[in-house]
Design a protein around this motif. Structure first.
Motif, PDB file in Angstrom:
ATOM      1  N   ASN A  72       0.971  -0.846   0.241  1.00  0.00           N
ATOM      2  CA  ASN A  72      -0.164   0.170   0.023  1.00  0.00           C
ATOM      3  C   ASN A  72       0.936   1.525   0.140  1.00  0.00           C
ATOM      4  OD1 ASN A  72      -3.110  -0.173   0.749  1.00  0.00           O
ATOM      5  ND2 ASN A  72      -2.281  -2.035   1.355  1.00  0.00           N
ATOM      6  N   ILE A  73       1.969   0.876   1.090  1.00  0.00           N
ATOM      7  CA  ILE A  73       3.041   2.528   0.837  1.00  0.00           C
ATOM      8  C   ILE A  73       3.771   2.675  -0.623  1.00  0.00           C
ATOM      9  CG2 ILE A  73       5.272   3.802   2.339  1.00  0.00           C
ATOM     10  CD1 ILE A  73       4.052   1.876   4.391  1.00  0.00           C
ATOM     11  N   LYS A  77       0.535   2.870  -3.687  1.00  0.00           N
ATOM     12  CA  LYS A  77       0.358   4.224  -2.886  1.00  0.00           C
ATOM     13  C   LYS A  77      -0.864   5.009  -2.338  1.00  0.00           C
ATOM     14  CE  LYS A  77       4.358   5.716  -5.874  1.00  0.00           C
ATOM     15  NZ  LYS A  77       4.691   4.475  -5.717  1.00  0.00           N
ATOM     16  N   SER A  78      -1.874   4.009  -1.762  1.00  0.00           N
ATOM     17  CA  SER A  78      -2.685   4.565  -0.815  1.00  0.00           C
ATOM     18  C   SER A  78      -2.705   4.917   0.588  1.00  0.00           C
ATOM     19  CB  SER A  78      -3.616   3.092  -1.106  1.00  0.00           C
ATOM     20  OG  SER A  78      -3.633   1.823  -0.418  1.00  0.00           O
ATOM     21  N   TRP A  79      -1.508   4.880   0.952  1.00  0.00           N
ATOM     22  CA  TRP A  79      -1.604   4.621   2.634  1.00  0.00           C
ATOM     23  C   TRP A  79      -1.649   6.328   3.263  1.00  0.00           C
ATOM     24  CZ3 TRP A  79      -0.670   0.654   5.591  1.00  0.00           C
ATOM     25  CH2 TRP A  79       0.389   0.972   6.575  1.00  0.00           C
ATOM     26  N   LYS A  83      -4.658   7.129   5.993  1.00  0.00           N
ATOM     27  CA  LYS A  83      -4.940   7.970   6.961  1.00  0.00           C
ATOM     28  C   LYS A  83      -5.222   8.812   7.082  1.00  0.00           C
ATOM     29  CE  LYS A  83      -0.702   9.151   6.516  1.00  0.00           C
ATOM     30  NZ  LYS A  83       0.841   9.268   6.664  1.00  0.00           N
ATOM     31  N   ASN A  84      -6.071   9.749   5.651  1.00  0.00           N
ATOM     32  CA  ASN A  84      -7.137  10.738   5.657  1.00  0.00           C
ATOM     33  C   ASN A  84      -8.402   9.599   5.516  1.00  0.00           C
ATOM     34  OD1 ASN A  84      -5.081  12.179   4.660  1.00  0.00           O
ATOM     35  ND2 ASN A  84      -5.589  12.084   3.431  1.00  0.00           N
ATOM     36  N   GLY A  85      -8.175   8.692   5.593  1.00  0.00           N
ATOM     37  CA  GLY A  85      -9.974   7.724   6.072  1.00  0.00           C
ATOM     38  C   GLY A  85      -9.876   7.811   7.752  1.00  0.00           C
ATOM     39  N   MET A  86      -9.140   8.013   7.821  1.00  0.00           N
ATOM     40  CA  MET A  86      -8.561   7.579   9.355  1.00  0.00           C
ATOM     41  C   MET A  86      -9.094   9.074   9.943  1.00  0.00           C
ATOM     42  SD  MET A  86      -9.255   4.811  10.573  1.00  0.00           S
ATOM     43  CE  MET A  86     -10.068   4.413   8.997  1.00  0.00           C
ATOM     44  N   ARG A  87      -8.044  10.440   9.704  1.00  0.00           N
ATOM     45  CA  ARG A  87      -9.266  11.659  10.327  1.00  0.00           C
ATOM     46  C   ARG A  87     -10.416  12.077   9.793  1.00  0.00           C
ATOM     47  NH1 ARG A  87      -3.414  11.608   7.307  1.00  0.00           N
ATOM     48  NH2 ARG A  87      -1.689  12.489   8.625  1.00  0.00           N
TER      49      ARG A  87
END
Length: 166
Positions: A72-73, A77-79, A83-87
């Motif tokens: 993913n990283i 490249k969805s990392w 993270k933005n989804g968790m935000r």
């Protein structure tokens, strides 16, 4: 685009998964263009669920967790999207854990501007990597369960955005 959820599942511990499952299942095994097309049709909260579960559902073992984090990283490249989804769901503890995972992957696998090939057996060959990954995996599992509970609660408060009750 909303998921259909049976009335008896509205209060399920798997509610957040049930709200994105049809979208993820529809693109399973398909190319990135098909996945991107579905993703773009989702609202921000659904996009957060889509990326989280596309990752989380591939963390059943420590080796899978390590390899799929790197995938993913480095590859898709969805990392930052995860993270933005968790935000979006205001799950700061998960963002912190994801940052720690990213540091682990980067420290081990980035050489200058290049990435080395990441293999699940890296863990068997490097005891320090194994220890760091083991600790992070345990933390991730705990935080992920709390994140799922929180996402379920947010969905319950905003059902009209995520689901249609059957």
């Amino acid at each position: 685009m909303k998921a259909r959820v049976r009335a008896e599942n509205v209060h399920s511990k798997q509610l957040s998964w049930l709200c994105i499952k049809p979208m993820l299942v529809s693109v399973r095994g398909r190319d990135m263009a098909a996945k991107t097309e579905i993703y773009r049709k989702l609202h921000e909260g659904q996009q957060a669920l889509f990326l989280f579960y596309s990752y989380h559902n591939h963390t059943k073992s420590m080796a899978e967790f390590y390899w799929f984090s790197a995938y993913n990283i480095i590859e898709i490249k969805s990392w930052n999207g995860i993270k933005n989804g968790m935000r979006f769901f205001r799950i700061d503890e998960m963002v912190t854990v994801l940052d720690q995972i990213e540091r682990l992957i980067t420290d081990k696998n980035k050489v200058g501007e290049d990435w080395r090939e990441v293999l699940p057996m890296d863990l068997e060959k490097d005891p320090i990597l194994f220890q760091r990954t083991e600790a992070l995996y345990a933390t991730y599992q705990t935080v992920a369960q709390a994140a799922i509970t929180h996402m379920n609660e947010m969905i319950l408060q905003n059902q009209e955005m995520y689901l249609e009750v059957e």
